[in-house]
Design an enzyme around this catalytic site. Structure first.
Site, PDB file in Angstrom:
ATOM      1  N   GLU A 104      19.764   6.283   4.300  1.00  0.00           N
ATOM      2  CA  GLU A 104      19.900   6.457   5.752  1.00  0.00           C
ATOM      3  C   GLU A 104      20.904   5.993   6.320  1.00  0.00           C
ATOM      4  O   GLU A 104      21.356   6.486   7.441  1.00  0.00           O
ATOM      5  CB  GLU A 104      18.471   6.543   6.048  1.00  0.00           C
TER       6      GLU A 104
ATOM      7  N   SER B 252      18.462   1.249   3.048  1.00  0.00           N
ATOM      8  CA  SER B 252      18.257   2.622   2.966  1.00  0.00           C
ATOM      9  C   SER B 252      19.609   3.397   2.929  1.00  0.00           C
ATOM     10  O   SER B 252      20.551   3.196   3.678  1.00  0.00           O
ATOM     11  CB  SER B 252      17.377   3.184   3.772  1.00  0.00           C
TER      12      SER B 252
ATOM     13  N   TYR C  88      15.462   5.165  13.026  1.00  0.00           N
ATOM     14  CA  TYR C  88      15.050   4.363  11.785  1.00  0.00           C
ATOM     15  C   TYR C  88      16.359   3.778  11.067  1.00  0.00           C
ATOM     16  O   TYR C  88      16.311   2.733  10.452  1.00  0.00           O
ATOM     17  CB  TYR C  88      14.247   5.495  10.808  1.00  0.00           C
TER      18      TYR C  88
ATOM     19  N   LEU D 111       4.048  -6.988   9.963  1.00  0.00           N
ATOM     20  CA  LEU D 111       5.327  -7.374  10.020  1.00  0.00           C
ATOM     21  C   LEU D 111       5.640  -7.825  11.342  1.00  0.00           C
ATOM     22  O   LEU D 111       6.847  -8.566  11.683  1.00  0.00           O
ATOM     23  CB  LEU D 111       6.283  -6.336   9.492  1.00  0.00           C
TER      24      LEU D 111
ATOM     25  N   THR E  63       0.756  -1.415   0.011  1.00  0.00           N
ATOM     26  CA  THR E  63      -0.001   0.039  -0.149  1.00  0.00           C
ATOM     27  C   THR E  63       1.006   1.263   0.177  1.00  0.00           C
ATOM     28  O   THR E  63       0.449   2.354  -0.142  1.00  0.00           O
ATOM     29  CB  THR E  63      -0.916   0.106   1.404  1.00  0.00           C
TER      30      THR E  63
END
Ligand code: NAP
Ligand code: GDD
Length: 341
Positions: A128, A126, A155, A60, A11
């Site tokens: 990041e 990522s 994160y 998850l 989604t």
């Protein structure tokens, strides 16, 4: 043989583009969605009539739901795009971020190791994770597969745990598990709280304000945080193609996916204002401490040479096309809403 893929995070922005790509390649696609009290399938609404797409509920953080889905559908490929993906929010919700973004990946890996060892797995790693680390060569500064990781947010720490877990399961248990170290990628479907979408939605609002005869004094303002951070921004449509290519390789591996260009948030802001003919953005923008982060990633620029050579992958959408596509889309959205209303 017809292939079946399970997509966690269908989604989301990337999930919706990946589902399009897989359906286009004649896959059966099983999308995992979370049960929420209001709808979360807006980005895949245009695909819902396709008989080769099925949606199944799962989370998850719930090992048992992952196990049930993998056992029932026995997919050849699993893509893990699910995450708490907003870096700023991860400072306020570090534990949830770790449970979903870090441990969630381990839940999938454990299910695959024990129950479906021949399924190929893609993990959404990522840029990041690099944090404030970079590689310097001559005058060039960039990140590639050999750059150190020095994460600067909850994160990023969660993503790095998932990244190492994926590598470890590949090496230790022979799983076909690959990580795409994807640099920032945006699109018309980007979530509204990421900086690019926040800017382009505002530009659309400002454009319609002036179009309706509004003056500068009554124009809305845009509140942002750090304008100096630099990012390597591409288009999500290009990036999901790289995910698929990784799972078609005989050998699993990790790849940086990026454009090789870097621009500051200020550059993105300027380019967005220019699309509606405004050269000086400063009248309309205010810095707001609410959007500053306790720790920042100052500079990201990816070197995607490995993906180019091994996967034959190249980005197709330029920075200026990305900006104008997002602004055009957001203006169209406002106009459509006004017509319906
Ligand atoms: P996104 O739009 O925020 O989508 C995240 C997806 O994860 C949504 O489908 C969301 O479901 C789902 N999700 C969140 N928590 C879940 C849970 N507990 N169980 C199951 N599903 C859950 O993110 P995106 O931009 O498409 O990014 C896709 C992936 O790539 C993410 O893992 C992100 O961290 C990573 N990534 C993104 C970028 C980028 O620049 N876009 C760059 C590098 C890596 P709902 O719709 O129900 O919220
Ligand atoms: N969100 C946001 N909102 N960011 C702002 C704002 C603001 O009002 N003002 C300035 N920024 C700065 C952030 O501090 C950051 O330096 C930069 O804009 C980009 O922020 P985001 O668009 O939120 O993206 P991100 O780089 O933190 O994270 C995205 O890219 C990662 C890959 O590098 C997300 O998609 C992550 O999920 C992804 O892993």
């Amino acid at each position: 043989m017809k292939k079946k893929a399970v997509v966690f995070g269908i989604t989301g922005q990337d999930g919706s583009y990946l589902a399009e790509l897989l359906l286009d390649k004649n896959y059966d696609v099983v999308g995992v969605t979370r049960r929420v009290s209001t709808g979360n399938t807006g980005r895949i609404a245009h695909l819902m009539d396709c008989p080769r797409l099925s949606l199944v509920e799962g989370d998850l953080t719930d090992y048992s739901s992952i196990l049930r889905i993998i056992e029932e559908y026995q997919p050849q490929e699993v893509y893990n795009l699910a995450a708490m993906s907003h870096v700023g929010t991860s400072f306020d919700q570090p534990l949830l971020s770790f449970d979903v973004t870090g441990k969630g990946c381990l839940n999938i890996l454990e299910v695959l190791r024990e129950h479906s060892p021949f399924t190929r797995f893609y993990q959404a790693s990522s840029s990041e994770m690099f944090g404030d680390a970079l590689t310097q060569r001559g005058g060039d500064k960039f990140q590639d597969e050999n750059t150190l990781f020095r994460p600067q947010s909850p994160y990023a720490i969660a993503k790095l745990a998932a990244h190492h877990a994926t590598r470890l399961y590949r090496q230790s248990y022979n799983l076909h598990a690959s990580c795409g170290i994807l640099f920032n990628h945006e699109s018309e479907r980007r979530g509204g709280r990421f900086v690019t979408k926040k800017i382009t939605k505002y530009i659309a609002q400002l454009y319609t304000h002036f179009e309706k005869g509004g003056d500068q004094e009554s124009a809305p303002l845009l509140y942002l945080g750090n304008l100096d951070a630099k990012r390597d921004w591409g288009h999500a449509e290009d990036y999901v193609r790289a995910m698929w290519l990784m799972l078609q390789e005989d050998k699993p591996d990790d790849y940086v996916i990026a454009t090789g260009e870097t621009h500051s948030v200020r550059d993105f802001l300027k380019a967005s204002f220019e699309t509606i003919g405004i050269d000086d953005y400063t009248t309309f923008v205010r810095q707001d401490p609410r959007f500053m982060r306790p720790s920042e990633v100052p500079y990201l620029k990816g070197n995607y040479s490995k993906a180019k050579v091994v996967l034959g992958w190249n980005p197709q959408v330029s920075f200026s096309d990305l900006v104008s596509r997002m602004v055009d889309y957001d203006i169209k959205q406002i106009k459509e809403r006004e017509t319906v209303g």
